[in-house]
Design a protein around this motif. Sequence first.
Motif, short mmCIF file in Angstrom:
data_model
loop_
_atom_site.label_atom_id
_atom_site.label_comp_id
_atom_site.label_asym_id
_atom_site.label_seq_id
_atom_site.Cartn_x
_atom_site.Cartn_y
_atom_site.Cartn_z
N LEU A 317 0.82 -1.20 0.00
CA LEU A 317 0.00 0.00 0.00
C LEU A 317 0.86 1.26 0.00
O LEU A 317 1.89 1.31 0.69
N LEU A 318 0.44 2.24 -0.76
CA LEU A 318 1.03 3.57 -0.72
C LEU A 318 -0.01 4.50 -0.10
O LEU A 318 -1.15 4.57 -0.57
N ALA A 319 0.37 5.21 0.98
CA ALA A 319 -0.60 5.98 1.75
C ALA A 319 -0.04 7.36 2.08
O ALA A 319 1.17 7.60 2.02
N TYR A 320 -0.96 8.25 2.45
CA TYR A 320 -0.59 9.60 2.83
C TYR A 320 -1.32 9.97 4.12
O TYR A 320 -2.53 9.75 4.24
N LYS A 321 -0.57 10.51 5.08
CA LYS A 321 -1.16 10.97 6.34
C LYS A 321 -1.26 12.48 6.30
O LYS A 321 -0.25 13.18 6.16
N THR A 322 -2.46 13.00 6.39
CA THR A 322 -2.66 14.44 6.27
C THR A 322 -2.10 15.15 7.49
O THR A 322 -2.54 14.89 8.62
N PRO A 323 -1.13 16.06 7.32
CA PRO A 323 -0.53 16.74 8.48
C PRO A 323 -1.50 17.72 9.13
O PRO A 323 -1.44 17.96 10.34
N THR A 324 -2.39 18.31 8.34
CA THR A 324 -3.39 19.25 8.83
C THR A 324 -4.70 18.95 8.15
O THR A 324 -4.79 18.10 7.25
N GLN A 325 -5.72 19.67 8.54
CA GLN A 325 -7.00 19.56 7.84
C GLN A 325 -6.79 20.01 6.39
O GLN A 325 -6.19 21.04 6.13
N MET A 326 -7.28 19.21 5.42
CA MET A 326 -7.03 19.56 4.03
C MET A 326 -8.18 19.08 3.14
O MET A 326 -8.94 18.16 3.49
N TRP A 327 -8.29 19.74 1.98
CA TRP A 327 -9.28 19.34 0.98
C TRP A 327 -8.66 18.31 0.03
O TRP A 327 -7.52 18.44 -0.37
N TRP A 328 -9.46 17.29 -0.27
CA TRP A 328 -9.03 16.26 -1.23
C TRP A 328 -10.13 16.12 -2.27
O TRP A 328 -11.12 15.43 -2.06
N GLN A 329 -9.97 16.84 -3.39
CA GLN A 329 -10.94 16.80 -4.50
C GLN A 329 -12.37 16.97 -4.00
O GLN A 329 -13.26 16.14 -4.24
N GLY A 330 -12.60 18.06 -3.26
CA GLY A 330 -13.95 18.38 -2.84
C GLY A 330 -14.37 17.79 -1.52
O GLY A 330 -15.49 18.08 -1.05
N LYS A 331 -13.54 16.97 -0.87
CA LYS A 331 -13.90 16.39 0.42
C LYS A 331 -12.90 16.88 1.47
O LYS A 331 -11.69 16.77 1.28
N LEU A 332 -13.42 17.42 2.57
CA LEU A 332 -12.57 17.97 3.63
C LEU A 332 -12.18 16.85 4.60
O LEU A 332 -13.05 16.21 5.20
N LEU A 333 -10.88 16.63 4.74
CA LEU A 333 -10.35 15.57 5.58
C LEU A 333 -9.78 16.16 6.86
O LEU A 333 -9.12 17.21 6.84
N GLY A 334 -10.02 15.48 7.96
CA GLY A 334 -9.49 15.92 9.23
C GLY A 334 -7.99 15.72 9.32
O GLY A 334 -7.40 14.87 8.64
N ALA A 335 -7.34 16.51 10.19
CA ALA A 335 -5.90 16.37 10.39
C ALA A 335 -5.58 14.98 10.93
O ALA A 335 -6.29 14.45 11.78
N GLY A 336 -4.50 14.38 10.42
CA GLY A 336 -4.11 13.04 10.84
C GLY A 336 -4.85 11.92 10.17
O GLY A 336 -4.71 10.75 10.54
N SER A 337 -5.64 12.26 9.13
CA SER A 337 -6.37 11.21 8.40
C SER A 337 -5.40 10.38 7.56
O SER A 337 -4.34 10.84 7.17
N LEU A 338 -5.78 9.16 7.30
CA LEU A 338 -4.98 8.24 6.49
C LEU A 338 -5.69 8.03 5.15
O LEU A 338 -6.85 7.61 5.11
N VAL A 339 -4.97 8.30 4.05
CA VAL A 339 -5.52 8.11 2.71
C VAL A 339 -4.73 7.01 2.02
O VAL A 339 -3.51 7.12 1.83
N LEU A 340 -5.41 5.92 1.66
CA LEU A 340 -4.78 4.87 0.86
C LEU A 340 -4.86 5.30 -0.59
O LEU A 340 -5.95 5.38 -1.17
N VAL A 341 -3.70 5.59 -1.19
CA VAL A 341 -3.64 6.24 -2.50
C VAL A 341 -3.59 5.23 -3.64
O VAL A 341 -4.28 5.34 -4.63
N ASP A 342 -2.73 4.19 -3.49
CA ASP A 342 -2.52 3.25 -4.59
C ASP A 342 -1.99 1.95 -4.00
O ASP A 342 -1.66 1.87 -2.81
N GLU A 343 -1.86 0.94 -4.85
CA GLU A 343 -1.45 -0.37 -4.35
C GLU A 343 -0.72 -1.18 -5.40
O GLU A 343 -0.79 -0.90 -6.60
N VAL A 344 -0.04 -2.23 -4.91
CA VAL A 344 0.42 -3.35 -5.72
C VAL A 344 -0.12 -4.59 -5.03
O VAL A 344 0.17 -4.83 -3.86
N TYR A 345 -0.94 -5.37 -5.75
CA TYR A 345 -1.54 -6.57 -5.17
C TYR A 345 -1.28 -7.73 -6.12
O TYR A 345 -1.80 -7.75 -7.23
#
Length: 512
Positions: A317-345
């Motif tokens: 898994l490739l993931a991103y941890k949001t350091p602060t509250q941020m917008w992700w393509q129209g959705k507001l994510l809380g600070a410290g959220s974990l976003v699973l971006v891409d994968e190799v399976y």
Amino acid sequence: MTTGSKYVRQRNPLKPDDRRLNINKSKHPAPAGPKPLEPLPWQRGLLSIPDSYDVLLSGGRGGGKSTGLVLLLLRDVLRFGRGFCGALVRRDLAGLRKLEREITDQISVTPELAGSHYLTGAKEFRFSNGAVLYLHYLKDEASFNRFQGTDLSHVYVDESGQIAEPGPLLRLRSSMRSTATGLEPRMVLTCNPNNIGSYWHYENFIRHMVPWQPIYIELFQKECVLVHSTLFDNIYLNNKDAYISNLKASCNFDDAKIQSEVYGSWGQVSGCFFSHVWSKERMMVAAQGLPIWDAGFEPWNVWMSLDWGTRSPSALLLAYKTPTQMWWQGKLLGAGSLVLVDEVYTCLSSPDGKRQWNHGDRELTTSKLAKAAKELCHNNNVDIERISKLHRVADAAIGAVIGSDDGSIGAQLSRHGAGFVAAPKGRRPPGWQAIARLMEAAGDPFHPGLYVTPKVESFWATVPGLTYAPHDPEDIDTTQPDHVGDSLRYLVMSMNDPRYSHRTGATDVRVW
């Protein structure tokens, strides 16, 4: 010489005005013993399906699927006689014994099968017309040894959804052959939603099929017909309202599970481990790659996690941890959220492109995976070397000595430029609970949640169907495709561990 006692009490003759005599003398005696089965309307339709099609009996509980299976089996025994060599299998022995009793009862009321007998030790029915039926439990590929070298004309699998993956059934199909004139080998399955093997039934059968319409199934390389039934189709079921109440109570009034148990619905997340917090609408975010467009982007917030496997798939898994509250393509994510971006399976695919989520690529090597890891990062506009090795976590088992001159899996990956660190060790349940808390918080802009892009296909395909372990309700059943779940668990536990928040060299975790 006479024997016996002279003090034996003599039976008093019944008087004409005896109350019990007057009540019962006009009543017919109750029937004793089993009765011939009278097919339900949908079971008559089942018996009319041409032999050239395999059959999948699906639906809720109480619809009469097992009885329909017995009716079809005995009909084939009568039709094919010596040409019939069948196998009736099920995962648990108790359920198999119930079917054994039902078949025995029907033999006793079928004049054409008089003289048939059951060999208890061998678990075989020897029918008077020369047909043979073997009974056996089937839970894994090793169970197939019972039928090695046997020519099976018919295979009947009761509750196939209890079998974790399709391998055992595919092995059984390898013995399906016959030289009898006019006989075509056939497999018949019964299954319910909400079982350990429901995920592969849904992927390979249910999602492509319409009841009573033949369709080609790539897994079996044959056309198959879906027959759907629920307790509402069973006119012989007594006191349906009470039975439905009992079913709902057994589901602990979980609406999704009730939909599967009572109504046979496959469209719900039914009684699974994360069903109480699952919401695809809240968790899914747009597939845009890493947010390098954000002014506060730093590779330090990028994470990777690996669950290594060859016979089982590897999940990277490739993931991103949001350091602060941020917008992700129209959705507001809380600070410290974990976003699973891409994968190799690294799972296998069937000829029609369907991914076999529980079957790994045995040709996978550490060099191939290291190359795939680098490409995964490159495709998302980041260099793997810019991701802190403390944020590249993997199961500590990759550090085990495997008897190779090349060293452990971890050492090999490191030499190929994709080094990892050992994820925290500990009990599995706390990791699952941490994931559940993130799922629950998804959509809340003031708390960290779990978000996943459509690129992480294995997450959306396997995690919704993960079920509880049979003997530990705090854990997940490991016979399912839980590989991306394990990879996510390593990631979440590492993010919550302060040892992984320091720069390289300031930690005691194992680094490869």
